[in-house]
Design an enzyme around this catalytic site. Sequence first.
Site, short mmCIF file in Angstrom:
data_model
loop_
_atom_site.label_atom_id
_atom_site.label_comp_id
_atom_site.label_asym_id
_atom_site.label_seq_id
_atom_site.Cartn_x
_atom_site.Cartn_y
_atom_site.Cartn_z
N HIS A 193 -10.08 0.95 1.84
CA HIS A 193 -9.62 2.29 2.27
C HIS A 193 -10.81 3.21 2.52
CE1 HIS A 193 -5.30 2.28 2.12
NE2 HIS A 193 -5.24 1.83 0.88
N HIS B 281 -9.21 -3.62 -2.46
CA HIS B 281 -8.23 -2.95 -1.58
C HIS B 281 -8.64 -1.47 -1.41
CE1 HIS B 281 -3.79 -2.09 -0.49
NE2 HIS B 281 -4.32 -0.89 -0.65
N GLU B 282 -9.02 -0.83 -2.51
CA GLU B 282 -9.38 0.60 -2.45
C GLU B 282 -10.71 0.81 -1.74
OE1 GLU B 282 -6.93 2.33 -2.98
OE2 GLU B 282 -5.78 0.89 -4.15
N CYS C 12 0.84 -1.20 0.00
CA CYS C 12 0.00 0.00 0.00
C CYS C 12 0.88 1.25 0.00
CB CYS C 12 -0.89 -0.01 1.23
SG CYS C 12 -2.00 1.40 1.32
ZN LIG Z 1 -3.65 1.03 -0.14
#
Ligand SMILES: [Zn+2]
Length: 199
Positions: A165, A161-162, A118
């Site tokens: 976030h 993954h995003e 990341c």
């Molecule tokens: Zn990330």
Amino acid sequence: MPAEQNGVGQSLLTSLETFAWSVRETPLRYLGDPVLREKCTKVAADEFKTSSIKHLAIELVKVLMDYRQNVGVGRGLAANQIGATKQMIAVLLGDEPEVFCNPRLIASKGMGSYGESCLSSGVMLLGEVRRPWTGKFEYENLDGVTKTLDADELKTRVILHEIDHLNGISCSDKYEPKTMRIVTGGKAEVFGERFKKLD
Ligand SMILES: [Zn+2]
């Protein structure tokens, strides 16, 4: 033995230099910054086509492309990684970056494991994360039009993954026990990760 002669020290220095560069040259936020723990708000119907949303998209793409160009890695970026708590992400897998607003997983198949890193880790960490193998997503484009996307395993992985976030979750929260390590081999190590199909 001096660090630069033993290989490992040299590589760690490269990782630290990468961190120093990103602190100096980008608006990236790093682990420990409260904004990375915030739940981002949806891009509302009346926000599409506004200059603030367009500027956020431009900035998100710029930071991601700058990072890729200078560091060699970086396939996705979420708005809160540059301090904006809006549900917007940028993805860079081919030559052209893509921007998705309000991305959501609506169906998935299988399960897999993959070594993730990341941009917000600073010195680059990598660890195994389990996620669905492939996903079908819905999102709005920058004009506010709802679209669907059937993603392959890599794109599924990056988008999930995003989305994490946007919900205040970092991949390091999900690392399988004892799999976390510092990247010492740069781009080749990060892009050399292989997908492992679990079911
Ligand atoms: Zn990330």
